[in-house]
Motif scaffolding. Structure first.
Motif, PDB file in Angstrom:
ATOM      1  N   ARG A 113       0.966  -1.237  -0.013  1.00 37.43           N
ATOM      2  CA  ARG A 113       0.055   0.063  -0.120  1.00 37.43           C
ATOM      3  C   ARG A 113       0.883   1.337  -0.036  1.00 37.43           C
ATOM      4  NH1 ARG A 113      -4.911  -1.793   4.357  1.00 37.43           N
ATOM      5  NH2 ARG A 113      -5.872  -3.339   2.577  1.00 37.43           N
ATOM      6  N   THR A 114       2.108   1.113   0.784  1.00 30.61           N
ATOM      7  CA  THR A 114       2.812   2.238   0.509  1.00 30.61           C
ATOM      8  C   THR A 114       3.526   2.560  -0.754  1.00 30.61           C
ATOM      9  OG1 THR A 114       3.342   1.775   2.986  1.00 30.61           O
ATOM     10  CG2 THR A 114       5.030   3.396   1.674  1.00 30.61           C
TER      11      THR A 114
ATOM     12  N   ILE B 111      10.913   4.079  -2.717  1.00 26.43           N
ATOM     13  CA  ILE B 111       9.785   3.455  -1.913  1.00 26.43           C
ATOM     14  C   ILE B 111       9.030   2.379  -2.967  1.00 26.43           C
ATOM     15  CG2 ILE B 111       7.565   3.589  -0.826  1.00 26.43           C
ATOM     16  CD1 ILE B 111       8.776   6.523   0.077  1.00 26.43           C
ATOM     17  N   LEU B 112       8.663   2.747  -4.067  1.00 22.33           N
ATOM     18  CA  LEU B 112       7.928   1.975  -5.107  1.00 22.33           C
ATOM     19  C   LEU B 112       8.888   0.641  -5.252  1.00 22.33           C
ATOM     20  CD1 LEU B 112       5.519   1.407  -6.996  1.00 22.33           C
ATOM     21  CD2 LEU B 112       6.815   2.859  -8.622  1.00 22.33           C
ATOM     22  N   LEU B 113       9.913   0.944  -5.677  1.00 20.09           N
ATOM     23  CA  LEU B 113      10.982  -0.274  -5.918  1.00 20.09           C
ATOM     24  C   LEU B 113      10.926  -1.477  -4.861  1.00 20.09           C
ATOM     25  CD1 LEU B 113      14.233   1.674  -7.592  1.00 20.09           C
ATOM     26  CD2 LEU B 113      12.570   0.376  -8.818  1.00 20.09           C
ATOM     27  N   GLN B 114      10.891  -0.798  -3.489  1.00 19.07           N
ATOM     28  CA  GLN B 114      10.959  -1.629  -2.559  1.00 19.07           C
ATOM     29  C   GLN B 114       9.610  -2.655  -2.403  1.00 19.07           C
ATOM     30  OE1 GLN B 114      13.549  -2.052  -0.787  1.00 19.07           O
ATOM     31  NE2 GLN B 114      12.680  -3.761   0.685  1.00 19.07           N
ATOM     32  N   ALA B 115       8.532  -1.661  -2.650  1.00 19.99           N
ATOM     33  CA  ALA B 115       7.218  -2.483  -2.789  1.00 19.99           C
ATOM     34  C   ALA B 115       7.207  -3.442  -3.868  1.00 19.99           C
ATOM     35  CB  ALA B 115       5.964  -1.459  -2.901  1.00 19.99           C
ATOM     36  N   LEU B 116       7.725  -3.224  -4.986  1.00 18.64           N
ATOM     37  CA  LEU B 116       7.652  -3.941  -6.345  1.00 18.64           C
ATOM     38  C   LEU B 116       8.616  -5.232  -6.185  1.00 18.64           C
ATOM     39  CD1 LEU B 116       7.611  -1.481  -9.053  1.00 18.64           C
ATOM     40  CD2 LEU B 116       5.760  -2.954  -8.546  1.00 18.64           C
TER      41      LEU B 116
ATOM     42  N   VAL C 258      -2.949   2.297  -7.864  1.00 17.85           N
ATOM     43  CA  VAL C 258      -4.308   1.651  -7.758  1.00 17.85           C
ATOM     44  C   VAL C 258      -4.183   0.241  -7.391  1.00 17.85           C
ATOM     45  CG1 VAL C 258      -6.609   1.288  -8.348  1.00 17.85           C
ATOM     46  CG2 VAL C 258      -5.609   3.559  -8.620  1.00 17.85           C
ATOM     47  N   VAL C 259      -3.382  -0.306  -8.400  1.00 17.25           N
ATOM     48  CA  VAL C 259      -3.463  -1.868  -8.254  1.00 17.25           C
ATOM     49  C   VAL C 259      -2.623  -2.551  -6.911  1.00 17.25           C
ATOM     50  CG1 VAL C 259      -2.075  -4.184  -9.248  1.00 17.25           C
ATOM     51  CG2 VAL C 259      -3.544  -2.369 -10.576  1.00 17.25           C
ATOM     52  N   LEU C 260      -1.730  -1.712  -6.634  1.00 20.82           N
ATOM     53  CA  LEU C 260      -0.715  -2.040  -5.590  1.00 20.82           C
ATOM     54  C   LEU C 260      -1.787  -1.866  -4.122  1.00 20.82           C
ATOM     55  CD1 LEU C 260       2.920  -0.632  -6.154  1.00 20.82           C
ATOM     56  CD2 LEU C 260       2.110  -2.914  -6.274  1.00 20.82           C
ATOM     57  N   LEU C 261      -2.636  -0.782  -4.340  1.00 16.46           N
ATOM     58  CA  LEU C 261      -3.533  -0.497  -2.929  1.00 16.46           C
ATOM     59  C   LEU C 261      -4.394  -1.610  -3.056  1.00 16.46           C
ATOM     60  CD1 LEU C 261      -4.048   3.458  -3.463  1.00 16.46           C
ATOM     61  CD2 LEU C 261      -2.519   2.226  -1.569  1.00 16.46           C
ATOM     62  N   ARG C 262      -4.649  -2.243  -3.897  1.00 13.70           N
ATOM     63  CA  ARG C 262      -5.886  -3.070  -4.017  1.00 13.70           C
ATOM     64  C   ARG C 262      -5.442  -4.631  -3.842  1.00 13.70           C
ATOM     65  NH1 ARG C 262     -10.105  -1.089  -8.591  1.00 13.70           N
ATOM     66  NH2 ARG C 262     -10.989   0.624  -7.556  1.00 13.70           N
ATOM     67  N   THR C 263      -3.921  -4.630  -3.882  1.00 13.45           N
ATOM     68  CA  THR C 263      -3.615  -6.034  -3.851  1.00 13.45           C
ATOM     69  C   THR C 263      -3.554  -6.726  -2.497  1.00 13.45           C
ATOM     70  OG1 THR C 263      -2.105  -5.484  -5.762  1.00 13.45           O
ATOM     71  CG2 THR C 263      -1.304  -7.327  -4.419  1.00 13.45           C
ATOM     72  N   PRO C 264      -4.166  -7.868  -2.389  1.00 13.15           N
ATOM     73  CA  PRO C 264      -3.936  -8.237  -0.829  1.00 13.15           C
ATOM     74  C   PRO C 264      -2.567  -8.778  -0.490  1.00 13.15           C
ATOM     75  CG  PRO C 264      -4.906  -9.833  -2.326  1.00 13.15           C
ATOM     76  CD  PRO C 264      -4.713  -8.726  -2.939  1.00 13.15           C
TER      77      PRO C 264
END
Length: 221
Positions: free
Chosen positions: A13-14, A77-82, A215-221
């Motif tokens: 989500r971050t 931050i996005l790279l870490q989430a991906l 949006v996809v990352l925010l909705r990904t469980p």
């Protein structure tokens, strides 16, 4: 939900908020440089430099700070989430994409610092030598543009490889990755920097891609 699952969800989500924030960085820079900064017509290079540095220094500094430094932080931050969303141990292409993503972070941060320090040094020189100030201003702009967006090869390769890895792993919507292939290709094609509107097309399509990915990352469980 376990603590690990909670942490993973928070990270994704971050990353989603970071991706949307990067799109907002694009919009903010466009508003500042194409909307709020109304450069008087007929100015030569010296006149434009004096306008930017003596009359709109704060606004230009904010624009560079958002467009390069804040963008670079959000990209990290996005790279870490991906990395969490698309595990690299499942795809060598995902690992390679992250390499280019890390390079892009460094280029963005370096560009922002060159732009801000160059502006400050140029402003000081204006009081003593306009010729030297103009030379430094042009040099600073050259470095900033070369590192941070004159050619979008690194950012294009990152999006392209990430999209290929997403298709391999069947992560997220297929249409999102197809858009990513288009965005990445446009970024690579900016090597032909004399072709008009290539950079504009890359920027607009990547802005849409960032919002969609967020949006996809925010909705990904």
């Amino acid at each position: 939900m376990t603590i690990k699952e909670l942490n993973n969800t928070t990270l994704l989500r971050t990353g989603g908020f970071a991706a949307i924030g990067m799109a907002l960085c694009y919009i903010s820079v466009a508003v500042i440089f194409f909307g709020l900064l109304a450069v008087p017509e007929g100015l030569d290079s010296l006149g434009r430099m004096q306008f930017y540095l003596q009359q709109e220094y704060l606004l230009v500094s904010i624009g560079w700070g958002i467009g390069y430094l804040l963008f670079g932080v959000l990209l990290a931050i996005l790279l870490q989430a991906l990395r969490q969303a698309m595990p690299q141990n499942q795809s060598a292409i995902a690992a390679l994409a992250e390499r280019f993503g890390n390079i892009w972070v460094m280029l963005m941060m370096a560009s922002g610092m060159v732009a801000l320090v160059g502006m400050n040094m140029t402003l000081r020189l204006l009081d003593t030598s306009t010729d030297q100030a103009l030379a430094l201003y042009n040099t600073s702009n050259l470095l900033t543009n070369a590192l941070g967006g004159g050619i979008e090869l690194v950012g294009g390769l990152w999006v392209l490889l990430l999209s290929i890895a997403g298709l391999q792993q069947q992560r997220f919507a297929k249409v999102l990755h197809i858009l990513g292939l288009i965005v990445g290709s446009l970024g690579i094609f900016t090597l032909l920097h004399t072709v008009p509107y290539l950079k504009d097309a890359f920027g607009i399509t990547q802005l849409i891609w960032f919002i969609w990915l967020g949006v996809v990352l925010l909705r990904t469980p």
